[in-house]
Design a protein around this motif. Structure first.
Motif, mmCIF file in Angstrom:
data_model
loop_
_atom_site.group_PDB
_atom_site.id
_atom_site.type_symbol
_atom_site.label_atom_id
_atom_site.label_comp_id
_atom_site.label_asym_id
_atom_site.label_seq_id
_atom_site.Cartn_x
_atom_site.Cartn_y
_atom_site.Cartn_z
ATOM 1 N N CYS A 167 0.862 -1.184 0.000
ATOM 2 C CA CYS A 167 0.000 0.000 0.000
ATOM 3 C C CYS A 167 0.892 1.225 0.000
ATOM 4 O O CYS A 167 2.121 1.120 0.115
ATOM 5 C CB CYS A 167 -0.937 0.009 1.210
ATOM 6 N N THR A 168 0.316 2.396 -0.102
ATOM 7 C CA THR A 168 1.095 3.623 0.004
ATOM 8 C C THR A 168 1.440 3.886 1.472
ATOM 9 O O THR A 168 0.733 3.414 2.381
ATOM 10 C CB THR A 168 0.311 4.820 -0.551
ATOM 11 N N PHE A 171 -1.552 5.391 3.202
ATOM 12 C CA PHE A 171 -2.599 4.413 3.487
ATOM 13 C C PHE A 171 -2.262 3.631 4.754
ATOM 14 O O PHE A 171 -3.133 3.389 5.603
ATOM 15 C CB PHE A 171 -2.758 3.465 2.300
ATOM 16 N N ALA A 172 -0.986 3.219 4.897
ATOM 17 C CA ALA A 172 -0.572 2.463 6.088
ATOM 18 C C ALA A 172 -0.764 3.294 7.352
ATOM 19 O O ALA A 172 -1.212 2.773 8.389
ATOM 20 C CB ALA A 172 0.883 2.036 5.948
ATOM 21 N N ILE A 189 -9.579 -3.941 1.253
ATOM 22 C CA ILE A 189 -8.633 -4.799 0.540
ATOM 23 C C ILE A 189 -9.070 -4.952 -0.914
ATOM 24 O O ILE A 189 -10.265 -5.012 -1.217
ATOM 25 C CB ILE A 189 -8.475 -6.176 1.221
ATOM 26 N N ALA A 234 -2.614 -0.133 -6.079
ATOM 27 C CA ALA A 234 -2.134 0.242 -4.746
ATOM 28 C C ALA A 234 -1.675 1.695 -4.715
ATOM 29 O O ALA A 234 -1.922 2.410 -3.740
ATOM 30 C CB ALA A 234 -0.991 -0.685 -4.327
ATOM 31 N N ARG A 235 -0.994 2.142 -5.768
ATOM 32 C CA ARG A 235 -0.511 3.525 -5.802
ATOM 33 C C ARG A 235 -1.660 4.530 -5.797
ATOM 34 O O ARG A 235 -1.483 5.685 -5.385
ATOM 35 C CB ARG A 235 0.378 3.755 -7.020
ATOM 36 N N GLY A 237 -4.064 4.347 -3.824
ATOM 37 C CA GLY A 237 -4.423 4.522 -2.422
ATOM 38 C C GLY A 237 -5.828 4.111 -2.069
ATOM 39 O O GLY A 237 -6.373 4.558 -1.055
ATOM 40 N N GLY A 239 -6.874 0.846 -1.577
ATOM 41 C CA GLY A 239 -6.990 -0.393 -0.833
ATOM 42 C C GLY A 239 -5.645 -1.042 -0.619
ATOM 43 O O GLY A 239 -4.638 -0.673 -1.231
ATOM 44 N N LEU A 240 -5.616 -2.004 0.305
ATOM 45 C CA LEU A 240 -4.446 -2.840 0.517
ATOM 46 C C LEU A 240 -4.452 -3.914 -0.562
ATOM 47 O O LEU A 240 -5.459 -4.608 -0.745
ATOM 48 C CB LEU A 240 -4.492 -3.474 1.909
ATOM 49 N N VAL A 241 -3.366 -4.046 -1.279
ATOM 50 C CA VAL A 241 -3.300 -4.941 -2.433
ATOM 51 C C VAL A 241 -2.378 -6.109 -2.134
ATOM 52 O O VAL A 241 -1.274 -5.920 -1.594
ATOM 53 C CB VAL A 241 -2.799 -4.177 -3.678
ATOM 54 N N LEU A 257 5.471 2.493 -2.726
ATOM 55 C CA LEU A 257 4.665 1.515 -1.981
ATOM 56 C C LEU A 257 5.530 0.935 -0.872
ATOM 57 O O LEU A 257 6.763 0.888 -0.973
ATOM 58 C CB LEU A 257 4.180 0.391 -2.902
#
Length: 311
Positions: A167-168, A171-172, A189, A234-235, A237, A239-241, A257
């Motif tokens: 994730c970015t 996002f984390a 997700i 993912a980039r 932003g 969701g978690l991929v 990421l």
């Protein structure tokens, strides 16, 4: 029946395209009588009628009318071959069939180096899901996610495979993701559809079982079922991929990421991304240069993957 009477087929194509014998004759630079005679001889050769003779001129029979586009495409292809041979483009052409994800992520990262190293290569990339038969097509190479190929094919092992959540950094922070946590909470997700027969390739459920990180609470939150590059998604932003390693390696290396649960969350798969070619089809200088170039770039990225992912 061997293909013959190409001039007659050209006359048929011209009548279909122009709508009349007169205009077809003008297009071909011959007389109307010559066009009509060529079509008659072709009908005799085939043993069937291609056009109905009416007071308004020639009208194609139904099945010929349905094949007009295919006939036109055939002559366009012949013209393309002629142009390429005259210009030398065939020598520089490298035709490649590859998955959409690989074409969206790994290849673009390296293409500037390809043109710098190899020069004015005419690169043709096919990203359709259809598996191209290298033995019978004009495609030089395929990049496939697969076990080692059978006899008759040359191969270079490019990149190992596996999955890792990415994730970015923002996002984390937003969802307070960090190494050591035992569940995902209600984090959104993204489910990336990866058609493969590799039994070791994992989806979110399989990854959860392999790592012991519970995703049941995340399953009740927002979810996305998508195709294409996991790194690209993912980039964004959103969701978690659960990203493929070859797809996300450059984004993780650059810091665009992150792996919020660390390298311990990487789960390797079995198949490799492999470059294939049909051994009985000789490769020209530009195709050999491409093979050597992509082999070298993949070797560099295998080093990166060992450092980042431990695979």
């Amino acid at each position: 029946m061997p293909l013959s009477h190409l001039n007659a087929w050209r006359a048929v194509d011209a009548v279909l395209s122009e709508g009349s014998v007169a205009r077809a004759a003008g297009e071909l630079g011959v007389t109307q009588a010559a066009v009509s005679a060529q079509i008659r001889r072709l009908e005799e050769r085939l043993g069937r009628t291609l056009f109905r003779r009416t007071s308004g001129g020639l009208e194609p029979v139904e099945d010929l009318a349905g094949m007009a586009h295919a006939l036109r495409s055939g002559f366009v292809s012949i013209a393309s071959v002629q142009d390429a041979l005259c210009s030398g483009q065939v020598e520089r052409r490298v035709a490649l069939t590859v998955t959409q994800t690989f074409a969206e992520s790994w290849l673009p990262h390296h293409l500037p180096d390809l043109f710098a190293q190899v020069g004015a290569v005419d690169l043709r990339i096919d990203t359709s899901w259809e598996v191209v038969d290298l033995a019978s097509s004009d495609v030089h190479f395929a990049i496939r996610f697969m076990a080692p190929p059978g006899p008759g094919y040359g191969a270079v092992d490019l990149l190992p495979s596996g999955v890792v959540p990415v994730c970015t950094p923002d996002f984390a922070r937003r969802y307070e993701l960090s190494p050591g946590q035992t569940d995902l909470g209600a984090v959104p997700i993204a489910h990336i559809d990866v058609p493969t027969s590799d039994a070791a390739w994992l989806d979110w459920q399989g990854w959860s079982r392999a790592t012991g990180i519970d995703i049941s609470s995340a399953s009740g939150g927002p979810q996305f079922a998508l195709q294409g590059s996991g790194a690209r998604i993912a980039r964004a932003g959103i969701g978690l991929v659960l990203g493929g390693l070859s797809d996300v390696v450059h984004s993780v290396e650059s810091g665009a990421l992150i792996m919020p649960f660390g390298a311990e969350s990487v789960v390797p798969a079995q198949y490799w991304h492999r470059l294939l070619w049909y051994e009985k089809r000789p490769l020209g200088p530009f195709q050999r240069k491409f093979r050597d170039w992509i082999s070298a770039r993949a070797a560099d990225d295998r080093d990166r993957m060992r450092v980042l992912f431990g695979v």
